[in-house]
Motif scaffolding. Structure first.
Motif, PDB file in Angstrom:
ATOM      1  N   THR A 156      26.755  40.047  37.854  1.00 29.37           N
ATOM      2  CA  THR A 156      25.585  39.587  38.562  1.00 29.37           C
ATOM      3  C   THR A 156      25.994  38.328  38.554  1.00 29.37           C
ATOM      4  O   THR A 156      26.704  37.327  38.008  1.00 29.37           O
ATOM      5  CB  THR A 156      24.688  39.625  36.868  1.00 29.37           C
ATOM      6  OG1 THR A 156      24.354  40.563  36.724  1.00 29.37           O
ATOM      7  CG2 THR A 156      23.517  38.809  37.605  1.00 29.37           C
ATOM      8  N   LYS A 198      23.162  37.206  46.533  1.00 27.12           N
ATOM      9  CA  LYS A 198      24.371  38.011  46.011  1.00 27.12           C
ATOM     10  C   LYS A 198      25.528  38.091  47.032  1.00 27.12           C
ATOM     11  O   LYS A 198      26.789  37.932  46.685  1.00 27.12           O
ATOM     12  CB  LYS A 198      23.818  39.349  45.929  1.00 27.12           C
ATOM     13  CG  LYS A 198      24.851  40.400  45.298  1.00 27.12           C
ATOM     14  CD  LYS A 198      24.278  41.801  44.952  1.00 27.12           C
ATOM     15  CE  LYS A 198      25.174  42.671  44.357  1.00 27.12           C
ATOM     16  NZ  LYS A 198      25.633  42.272  42.975  1.00 27.12           N
ATOM     17  N   ALA A 240      19.580  43.587  34.083  1.00 25.21           N
ATOM     18  CA  ALA A 240      20.965  43.582  34.379  1.00 25.21           C
ATOM     19  C   ALA A 240      21.647  44.308  33.090  1.00 25.21           C
ATOM     20  O   ALA A 240      22.974  44.499  33.399  1.00 25.21           O
ATOM     21  CB  ALA A 240      21.245  41.857  33.927  1.00 25.21           C
ATOM     22  N   THR A 258      22.807  49.436  37.923  1.00 29.32           N
ATOM     23  CA  THR A 258      22.220  48.867  39.122  1.00 29.32           C
ATOM     24  C   THR A 258      22.655  49.392  40.387  1.00 29.32           C
ATOM     25  O   THR A 258      21.979  49.285  41.377  1.00 29.32           O
ATOM     26  CB  THR A 258      22.410  47.402  39.249  1.00 29.32           C
ATOM     27  OG1 THR A 258      24.036  47.339  38.960  1.00 29.32           O
ATOM     28  CG2 THR A 258      21.696  46.521  37.915  1.00 29.32           C
ATOM     29  N   PRO A 273      20.698  43.861  43.275  1.00 26.62           N
ATOM     30  CA  PRO A 273      20.663  42.631  42.476  1.00 26.62           C
ATOM     31  C   PRO A 273      19.538  42.743  41.155  1.00 26.62           C
ATOM     32  O   PRO A 273      18.491  43.370  41.492  1.00 26.62           O
ATOM     33  CB  PRO A 273      20.023  41.956  43.481  1.00 26.62           C
ATOM     34  CG  PRO A 273      20.406  42.298  44.753  1.00 26.62           C
ATOM     35  CD  PRO A 273      20.685  43.870  44.734  1.00 26.62           C
ATOM     36  N   ASN A 274      19.767  42.457  39.988  1.00 28.09           N
ATOM     37  CA  ASN A 274      19.149  42.536  38.932  1.00 28.09           C
ATOM     38  C   ASN A 274      17.720  41.647  39.090  1.00 28.09           C
ATOM     39  O   ASN A 274      16.792  42.090  38.502  1.00 28.09           O
ATOM     40  CB  ASN A 274      19.742  42.182  37.812  1.00 28.09           C
ATOM     41  CG  ASN A 274      19.878  40.622  37.403  1.00 28.09           C
ATOM     42  OD1 ASN A 274      20.688  40.228  38.444  1.00 28.09           O
ATOM     43  ND2 ASN A 274      19.662  40.117  36.379  1.00 28.09           N
TER      44      ASN A 274
END
Length: 582
Positions: A12, A163, A277, A281, A285-286
């Protein structure tokens, strides 16, 4: 804030590495500051600079905060260890600017709608409609909320830029948008309605409240006549200010229930991101999932405003503010219940069970391996749709209620008080940060579910009676202003009983004359007057050339309609007066 610097596909994205608990604390502290700031900005806006000038200053400060946030997120700056100090400075500037913006923008937008008295209009189709201030105000706030969520779709771009390219690019995008907004606000000055600031009403309001406390917490005992009769004391305030302040205090009582709402709402920006998270996933993106809240608001907003409400109105069902807020609280409680179920699914997943973020390091498994049996992150999406429903019913109605029930000279101050309650909610959420970690998260979400459900129930039991009371908005009162301006021909020349298209009525934010029951008889018992109530507190009765009501017996035959105000009629019965007619 939570994760250390890492920008590969497996981890992450992060920068400061403070951990979930500290990140939650800082987030909550920022929003406490963000929500307290309007208390200091509001008096300046209402009595010194005016709303427009204060709004411009707030937006400039907001842009300055976004600039600091962008610069402090550059890789070179982060490498020098200046990331946290830059974040704190940006939070101060954004808190000052954003808090002021949030408090002022709500009354400023309502100020742009200046048509406060009902008015008969003829649409291009020839259909006769009547505008209604309360329904239009409700529409304005729903549209304001909807447009804000359209802008929030930039969240999708922001998280992917973060990200793939880092935080500086993501914050730079929002800085660019805010700069455009600032320029539009400054150069669009000539198009805005700018209400001049008035004398500071806070000292007078403070004296009235102190007087009420000394008189057994009874606001009616602060009226000048009461003080003169019982205490032989002349006071400097008027009955009107006492009435307005009473309504403002009533609004503040109602808004107290939003503390629990904000505690639950805050989870969307911290613990629910952390929950995402912990799930599978697949390179999503969390922190993308909270954007589904905006999607939910955009989709559900028009369905409720343009579908549900007109459907109910055609059946003469009008959901009053307190009821709408209680419904919204119920949706938020369901959202927290859903979060509890999702967290239980995470804790039930092998091999990590109730330690989903720690076992990879303990057992030597890669993140990809220990995530394989986790629930997919997209099962979290319905949660955000439930929160969106809660916002539409509760939050938007809260904005409307605070504006409509606040004294004319204290609009921004009452909005600031409502935002302060958000700060109280963030403070409570900060206190919960100690339990916002594994393996306690199921109990956290269970407690929030129970708290929100109990709040909704108590709120309804205490305040549903307020749905029968309305804002006695003096500028719309037929006893203090000129009577209704019917710009078109009267109903003597139109068929007021005609079937008016609900779609046309909906598009123009108006009440169809079909919903305003035409009356043939000349008199009507006072006991039946409540049957004429529509969605707002004043009702325009379109008649066939006759004034209706037992207090208008001597009205000339040329009178086309009668504005019935329940409070005034009650006083009229006591004083044997008749309402103003046009």
């Amino acid at each position: 804030m939570e994760h250390p610097p890492q920008f590969d596909e497996e981890h992450t994205p992060g920068a400061l590495g403070l951990g979930q608990m500290n990140a939650t604390r800082i987030y909550c502290a920022f929003y406490i500051f963000y929500y307290v700031t309007p208390l200091f900005v509001a008096p300046v806006a209402d009595s010194r600079l005016g709303r427009y000038t204060t709004l411009v200053v707030s937006v400039i400060m907001y842009c300055a905060g976004c600039t600091v946030l962008t610069v402090s997120s550059l890789p070179g700056i982060l490498a020098k260890g200046w990331g946290l100090s830059g974040l704190i400075l940006s939070m101060v500037l954004i808190g000052l600017g954003g808090g002021g913006f949030k408090a002022i923008m709500v009354p400023f937008i309502a100020d742009q709608y200046t048509e406060t008295t009902p008015r008969q209009k003829v649409l291009q189709s020839g259909e006769v409609v009547v505008t209604d201030y309360q329904l239009t105000l409700q529409y304005i706030y729903n549209l304001y909320f909807w447009v804000g969520n359209v802008g929030s779709l930039s969240w999708f771009a922001t998280v992917y830029i973060e990200k793939k390219h880092g935080f500086a690019g993501a914050y730079g995008l929002t800085l660019g948008f805010m700069t455009i907004a600032m320029l539009m606000l400054i150069f669009g000055k000539k198009w805005f309605v700018r209400i001049p600031h008035k004398n500071n009403a806070i000292p007078q309001a403070t004296k009235i409240i102190i007087c009420a406390v000394r008189n057994g917490f009874r606001m009616e005992r602060t009226n000048p006549e009461y003080q003169l009769e019982h205490h032989h004391k002349k006071v400097t305030w008027s009955n009107r200010l006492v009435d307005e302040l009473t309504r403002g205090l009533r609004a503040c009582r109602v808004l107290l229930a939003f503390v629990m709402f904000y505690i639950c709402f805050d989870q969307m920006q911290n613990n629910l991101i952390s929950q995402a998270a912990q799930m599978k996933t697949d390179n999503t993106p969390n922190d993308l999932l909270p954007a589904m809240n905006q999607v939910g608001c955009i989709l559900l907003g028009p369905l409720i405003q343009e579908g549900l409400y007109p459907f109910l109105h055609r059946r003469r069902i009008y959901i009053k503010p307190i009821t709408r807020i209680a419904i919204g609280f119920g949706f938020v409680a369901l959202a927290m219940l859903y979060a509890t179920v999702v967290q239980h699914a995470i804790y039930s997943s092998p091999p990590c069970f109730n330690q989903p973020m720690n076992c990879a390091y303990r057992d030597g498994l890669s993140k990809q391996e220990h995530m394989e049996d986790r629930p997919n992150v997209w099962i979290q999406a319905p949660l955000y749709f439930l929160i969106a429903s809660g916002e539409i019913f509760a939050y938007v109605t809260g904005l409307e209620y605070a504006y409509d029930h606040s004294p004319e000279d204290m609009k921004v101050i009452v909005q600031a008080i409502s935002l302060l309650l958000g700060g109280v909610g963030s403070a409570c959420a900060m206190a919960l940060a100690e339990v916002a970690r594994d393996p306690n998260l199921i109990w956290l979400y269970t407690s929030l579910t129970a708290g929100m459900a109990v709040t909704a129930l108590i709120f309804w039991l205490l305040f549903h009676k307020y749905d029968r009371l309305g804002p006695d908005v003096s500028e719309h009162d037929p006893t203090t202003e000129t009577t209704i301006n019917l710009e078109k021909e009267s109903c003597q020349h139109q068929d007021c009983t005609a079937d008016v298209s609900d779609s046309h009525a909906k598009a123009a934010n108006i009440v169809s004359p079909k919903l305003i029951q035409p009356l043939k008889k000349a008199h009507m018992p006072a006991s039946e007057l409540s049957l004429l109530q529509l969605g707002s507190e004043t009702t325009l009765c379109i008649t066939d050339g006759y004034a209706v009501g037992e207090y208008a017996k001597s009205a000339p035959s040329s009178v086309h309609g009668l504005l019935l105000d329940d409070n005034y009629l009650r006083k009229g019965r006591e004083k044997d007066e008749k309402p103003a007619t046009n």
